[in-house]
Design an enzyme around this catalytic site. Structure first.
Site, PDB file in Angstrom:
ATOM      1  N   LYS A  45     -11.056  -3.504  19.081  1.00 41.70           N
ATOM      2  CA  LYS A  45      -9.644  -3.922  19.274  1.00 41.70           C
ATOM      3  C   LYS A  45      -9.158  -3.613  20.686  1.00 41.70           C
ATOM      4  O   LYS A  45      -7.966  -3.695  20.971  1.00 41.70           O
ATOM      5  CB  LYS A  45      -8.726  -3.200  18.268  1.00 41.70           C
ATOM      6  CG  LYS A  45      -9.244  -3.100  16.860  1.00 41.70           C
ATOM      7  CD  LYS A  45      -8.739  -4.219  15.992  1.00 41.70           C
ATOM      8  CE  LYS A  45      -9.469  -4.146  14.650  1.00 41.70           C
ATOM      9  NZ  LYS A  45      -8.767  -4.666  13.556  1.00 41.70           N
ATOM     10  N   LYS A  66       8.431 -17.796 -10.301  1.00 46.23           N
ATOM     11  CA  LYS A  66       7.674 -16.654 -10.828  1.00 46.23           C
ATOM     12  C   LYS A  66       6.450 -17.169 -11.609  1.00 46.23           C
ATOM     13  O   LYS A  66       6.590 -18.104 -12.414  1.00 46.23           O
ATOM     14  CB  LYS A  66       8.593 -15.842 -11.743  1.00 46.23           C
ATOM     15  CG  LYS A  66       7.960 -14.601 -12.279  1.00 46.23           C
ATOM     16  CD  LYS A  66       8.913 -13.853 -13.206  1.00 46.23           C
ATOM     17  CE  LYS A  66       8.126 -12.833 -13.985  1.00 46.23           C
ATOM     18  NZ  LYS A  66       8.791 -12.435 -15.207  1.00 46.23           N
ATOM     19  N   PHE A  73      -4.541   3.102  14.879  1.00 45.33           N
ATOM     20  CA  PHE A  73      -4.849   4.104  13.859  1.00 45.33           C
ATOM     21  C   PHE A  73      -6.026   3.591  13.036  1.00 45.33           C
ATOM     22  O   PHE A  73      -6.265   2.384  12.962  1.00 45.33           O
ATOM     23  CB  PHE A  73      -3.640   4.327  12.935  1.00 45.33           C
ATOM     24  CG  PHE A  73      -2.749   5.459  13.370  1.00 45.33           C
ATOM     25  CD1 PHE A  73      -2.000   5.366  14.534  1.00 45.33           C
ATOM     26  CD2 PHE A  73      -2.657   6.621  12.615  1.00 45.33           C
ATOM     27  CE1 PHE A  73      -1.174   6.408  14.939  1.00 45.33           C
ATOM     28  CE2 PHE A  73      -1.838   7.669  13.005  1.00 45.33           C
ATOM     29  CZ  PHE A  73      -1.096   7.570  14.166  1.00 45.33           C
ATOM     30  N   ASP A  93      -4.182  -6.517   5.067  1.00 51.40           N
ATOM     31  CA  ASP A  93      -5.217  -7.334   5.714  1.00 51.40           C
ATOM     32  C   ASP A  93      -5.256  -8.752   5.154  1.00 51.40           C
ATOM     33  O   ASP A  93      -5.788  -9.657   5.795  1.00 51.40           O
ATOM     34  CB  ASP A  93      -6.595  -6.682   5.532  1.00 51.40           C
ATOM     35  CG  ASP A  93      -6.715  -5.420   6.377  1.00 51.40           C
ATOM     36  OD1 ASP A  93      -6.235  -5.439   7.530  1.00 51.40           O
ATOM     37  OD2 ASP A  93      -7.260  -4.408   5.890  1.00 51.40           O
ATOM     38  N   ASN A 100       0.857  -1.198   0.000  1.00 47.55           N
ATOM     39  CA  ASN A 100       0.000   0.000   0.000  1.00 47.55           C
ATOM     40  C   ASN A 100       0.887   1.239   0.000  1.00 47.55           C
ATOM     41  O   ASN A 100       2.115   1.140  -0.009  1.00 47.55           O
ATOM     42  CB  ASN A 100      -0.948  -0.027   1.209  1.00 47.55           C
ATOM     43  CG  ASN A 100      -0.177  -0.051   2.512  1.00 47.55           C
ATOM     44  OD1 ASN A 100       0.525   0.888   2.843  1.00 47.55           O
ATOM     45  ND2 ASN A 100      -0.301  -1.159   3.248  1.00 47.55           N
TER      46      ASN A 100
HETATM   47  O1  PMT Z   1       2.944   6.021   6.543  1.00 48.72           O
HETATM   48  P1  PMT Z   1       2.407   7.352   6.080  1.00 48.72           P
HETATM   49  O2  PMT Z   1       2.595   7.572   4.600  1.00 48.72           O
HETATM   50  O3  PMT Z   1       2.908   8.502   6.906  1.00 48.72           O
HETATM   51  O4  PMT Z   1       0.818   7.327   6.259  1.00 48.72           O
HETATM   52  C1  PMT Z   1       0.268   7.297   7.543  1.00 48.72           C
HETATM   53  C2  PMT Z   1      -0.885   6.276   7.646  1.00 48.72           C
HETATM   54  C3  PMT Z   1      -2.034   6.715   6.741  1.00 48.72           C
HETATM   55  C4  PMT Z   1      -0.406   4.892   7.228  1.00 48.72           C
HETATM   56  C5  PMT Z   1      -1.307   6.283   9.163  1.00 48.72           C
HETATM   57  O5  PMT Z   1      -1.716   7.585   9.513  1.00 48.72           O
HETATM   58  C6  PMT Z   1      -2.455   5.317   9.384  1.00 48.72           C
HETATM   59  O6  PMT Z   1      -3.626   5.639   9.269  1.00 48.72           O
HETATM   60  N1  PMT Z   1      -2.107   4.039   9.744  1.00 48.72           N
HETATM   61  C7  PMT Z   1      -3.040   2.930   9.851  1.00 48.72           C
HETATM   62  C8  PMT Z   1      -3.365   2.433   8.470  1.00 48.72           C
HETATM   63  C9  PMT Z   1      -4.284   1.252   8.467  1.00 48.72           C
HETATM   64  O7  PMT Z   1      -3.882   0.200   8.040  1.00 48.72           O
HETATM   65  O8  PMT Z   1      -5.422   1.449   9.024  1.00 48.72           O
HETATM   66  P2  PMT Z   1      -6.566   0.296   9.214  1.00 48.72           P
HETATM   67  O9  PMT Z   1      -7.777   1.085   9.501  1.00 48.72           O
HETATM   68  O10 PMT Z   1      -6.589  -0.613   8.041  1.00 48.72           O
HETATM   69  O11 PMT Z   1      -6.038  -0.508  10.459  1.00 48.72           O
HETATM   70  C10 PMT Z   1      -6.455  -0.208  11.765  1.00 48.72           C
HETATM   71  C11 PMT Z   1      -5.383  -0.497  12.768  1.00 48.72           C
HETATM   72  O12 PMT Z   1      -5.136  -1.899  12.811  1.00 48.72           O
HETATM   73  C12 PMT Z   1      -4.056   0.163  12.512  1.00 48.72           C
HETATM   74  O13 PMT Z   1      -3.514   0.604  13.740  1.00 48.72           O
HETATM   75  C13 PMT Z   1      -3.215  -0.958  11.929  1.00 48.72           C
HETATM   76  O14 PMT Z   1      -1.810  -0.794  12.245  1.00 48.72           O
HETATM   77  C14 PMT Z   1      -3.781  -2.168  12.653  1.00 48.72           C
HETATM   78  N2  PMT Z   1      -3.702  -3.463  11.917  1.00 48.72           N
HETATM   79  C15 PMT Z   1      -4.336  -3.608  10.722  1.00 48.72           C
HETATM   80  C16 PMT Z   1      -4.295  -4.837  10.076  1.00 48.72           C
HETATM   81  C17 PMT Z   1      -3.598  -5.911  10.691  1.00 48.72           C
HETATM   82  N3  PMT Z   1      -3.518  -7.078  10.095  1.00 48.72           N
HETATM   83  N4  PMT Z   1      -2.993  -5.726  11.874  1.00 48.72           N
HETATM   84  C18 PMT Z   1      -3.042  -4.531  12.505  1.00 48.72           C
HETATM   85  O15 PMT Z   1      -2.478  -4.363  13.592  1.00 48.72           O
END
Ligand code: PMT
Length: 404
Positions: free
Chosen positions: A341, A289, A323, A279, A210
Site C-alpha cells: 500500500k 427489505k 493499520f 472489504d 465489524n
Molecule cells: O476502533 P477500535 O475498537 O479502537 O479498534 C481499533 C482497530 C482494531 C480497528 C485498529 O487498531 C485497527 O487495527 N484498524 C485497522 C483495521 C483493519 O481494517 O485492518 P485491515 O488489516 O483490514 O486493513 C488494513 C488497512 O487498510 C487499514 O489501515 C484500513 O483502514 C485500510 N483499508 C482497509 C480496507 C479498505 N477497503 N480500505 C482501507 O483503507
C-alpha cells in the site's frame, strides 16, 4: 506546575481529595477552590491538609487571609498564577454556568478570568448526564477546547447503574499531567485520521459491519490536536464524542469514507488510517427489505474501494500510516501491507488477544517502518499508544527527510 482544583458540590467531592493528593504526588502545587455546595460534602480542612494551602471557599473569604482588597481581585491573581484549571466533580450546574458565562461565585468567576487549559471531570446522575441540556453544554465547552475526562459507568450514589460516576482520580491526574506537559510538536501539520467501522447496507434495515469502536482512531485524533495539529477525523458510526479541537466528518459506508478521505487529502501532511473499513459490500442494494423464506440465501459481494492503497498511490511527500488488524503472523502481514500500500509506517495489532484491537480501552502494537526499523509498543491505554505512535511518526519523518 501550578494547578487550581475546583471542587463542585456532588457526592464525588470526596474523591476530589484523592485527586488533590494524586496531583501533589506528581509534583503539582495545588490551589483548591470549593463551591459552597462542595463544602456540604467535604470540609475545606481535608484539602488544606492534603495540599498544604488554605482553601478558597468563597468570593469574599480570601486564601491570603486579607478579607478586603486582595480578596476582591483574588480570582484574577489565582487565574494568573496557574496554568491548569481542573474541575472535579464538574456538576451539571457548573457545566451550565461555564458554558453560559455565569459568574456567581469564586469558581465560576475564576473560570471566566482563566486563560490556561481547562480539564473537566463531570460526575452526576445518569439522567442528568444524558439530559440534552448537559449534552449541549458539554459540547459548547469541548468546542472551546476544554479537555474532558468522561465519567465512568457503574453503581451511582443515587442507586442507579449507568454512566455518571467520577473517573478514577489517578486517570484524571494523568490527564492533568498530560496537559501540563503538553508538547506542541505538531503545530503547522494537518493530520487526517480515519476511525471506526463502516456499515455496508444489505437492504434498507440490515448491514454488514465489524467490532471497531473507533477508540483507537479517536485517541489518535485527540492526541494530534493536543499537540497542535489541525485534525480532520473521518469516522464511521461510533458512540464516541468528538475530540476537542477536531473537525469531525461522519460517514457510514466504505464508499463515503473513501470520498471524505479524498476530499480532505490535499491539505493533509500526515494521514493515519485506523478505521476498520469493510472489504466487501453489496454493489446493488435492494429497495425493499429482503423477505425471510425457507431457502438458503447467498450474498454476492463486491470489493469496496481500497482507500489506503489509493492514498498510497497519490501520497506525494505526505507521511502515510496504515493499520493492520491481524490474528496471526503480525509482523509479516504488517510488512506486506507496508509495501503493497506504499505506506511509511504500518501499525500492527494482534486482535486475537484480549485487551488488544477492537473495542478495548488498551492496545499493544508493533510499528513497522519503510526504513526497515521496527518498534514494539507494550500494552497501554489507547490514548498513551496514540501519543507513542505520534512520537514515532515525528522521528520517522525526520529520518526520511535526512535520507533525501
Ligand atoms: O476502533 P477500535 O475498537 O479502537 O479498534 C481499533 C482497530 C482494531 C480497528 C485498529 O487498531 C485497527 O487495527 N484498524 C485497522 C483495521 C483493519 O481494517 O485492518 P485491515 O488489516 O483490514 O486493513 C488494513 C488497512 O487498510 C487499514 O489501515 C484500513 O483502514 C485500510 N483499508 C482497509 C480496507 C479498505 N477497503 N480500505 C482501507 O483503507
Amino acid at each position: 506546575m501550578n494547578v487550581v482544583l475546583g471542587v463542585g458540590g456532588g457526592i464525588a467531592a470526596y474523591k476530589a481529595a484523592e485527586l488533590a493528593r494524586a496531583l501533589a504526588q506528581r509534583g503539582a502545587s495545588v490551589q483548591v477552590v470549593m463551591t459552597a455546595a462542595a463544602q456540604e460534602f467535604v470540609k475545606p480542612l481535608t484539602f488544606a491538609a492534603l495540599t498544604g494551602k488554605k482553601v478558597i471557599t468563597g468570593m469574599f473569604s480570601s486564601a491570603t487571609g486579607d478579607e478586603t482588597l486582595s480578596s476582591a481581585v483574588e480570582h484574577i491573581g489565582v487565574a494568573e498564577a496557574n496554568s491548569l484549571l481542573v474541575v472535579a466533580p464538574a456538576t451539571a450546574n457548573l457545566l451550565a454556568k461555564f458554558a453560559h458565562g455565569i459568574a456567581d461565585d469564586f469558581l465560576t468567576t475564576l473560570y471566566l478570568a482563566f486563560t490556561g487549559r481547562v480539564l473537566l471531570a463531570p460526575a452526576m446522575n445518569t439522567h442528568m448526564w444524558q439530559h440534552p441540556a448537559t449534552v449541549a453544554n458539554l459540547e459548547i465547552l469541548r468546542m472551546r477546547g476544554h479537555a474532558v475526562v468522561e465519567p465512568e459507568e457503574g453503581p451511582l450514589a443515587c442507586g442507579m447503574i449507568g454512566p455518571g460516576r467520577l473517573a478514577d482520580p489517578e486517570t484524571i491526574a494523568e490527564a492533568a499531567m498530560r496537559l501540563l506537559n503538553q508538547r506542541k510538536d505538531l503545530e503547522g501539520e494537518t493530520v487526517l485520521v480515519t476511525a471506526g467501522p463502516t456499515q455496508e447496507p444489505l437492504d434498507p434495515v440490515r448491514y454488514i459491519s465489524n467490532r471497531s469502536s473507533g477508540k483507537m482512531g479517536y485517541a489518535l485524533a485527540e492526541a494530534a490536536a493536543a499537540r497542535g495539529a489541525n485534525v480532520v477525523l473521518v469516522s464511521g458510526p461510533t458512540h464516541l464524542a468528538r475530540p476537542n479541537g477536531v473537525k469531525l466528518v461522519k460517514v457510514t459506508t466504505a464508499v463515503e469514507m473513501h470520498d471524505a478521505v479524498i476530499e480532505n487529502l490535499d491539505p493533509a501532511t500526515i494521514i493515519i488510517k485506523a478505521a476498520a473499513v469493510a472489504d466487501y459490500h453489496l454493489a446493488r442494494i435492494p429497495d425493499q427489505k429482503v423477505k425471510k423464506t425457507a431457502a438458503r440465501l447467498s450474498l454476492d459481494l463486491d470489493p469496496t474501494p481500497d482507500i489506503l492503497a489509493e492514498v498510497g498511490r497519490r501520497k506525494g511527500d505526505r507521511l502515510l500510516v496504515g493499520f493492520a488488524a491481524e490474528t496471526e503472523r503480525l509482523v509479516e502481514e504488517s510488512r506486506r501491507k507496508l509495501k503493497s500500500k506504499n505506506c511509511d509506517m504500518v501499525v500492527g495489532n494482534l486482535v486475537s488477544q484480549d485487551g488488544v484491537g477492537f473495542d478495548s480501552d488498551t492496545n499493544e502494537v508493533v510499528l513497522v517502518m519503510s526504513t526497515g526499523e521496527m518498534v514494539e509498543l507494550p500494552r497501554a491505554s489507547k490514548r498513551e499508544i496514540a501519543d507513542q505512535i505520534l512520537d514515532e511518526i515525528i522521528k520517522l519523518r525526520l529520518a526520511l527527510h535526512s535520507a533525501q
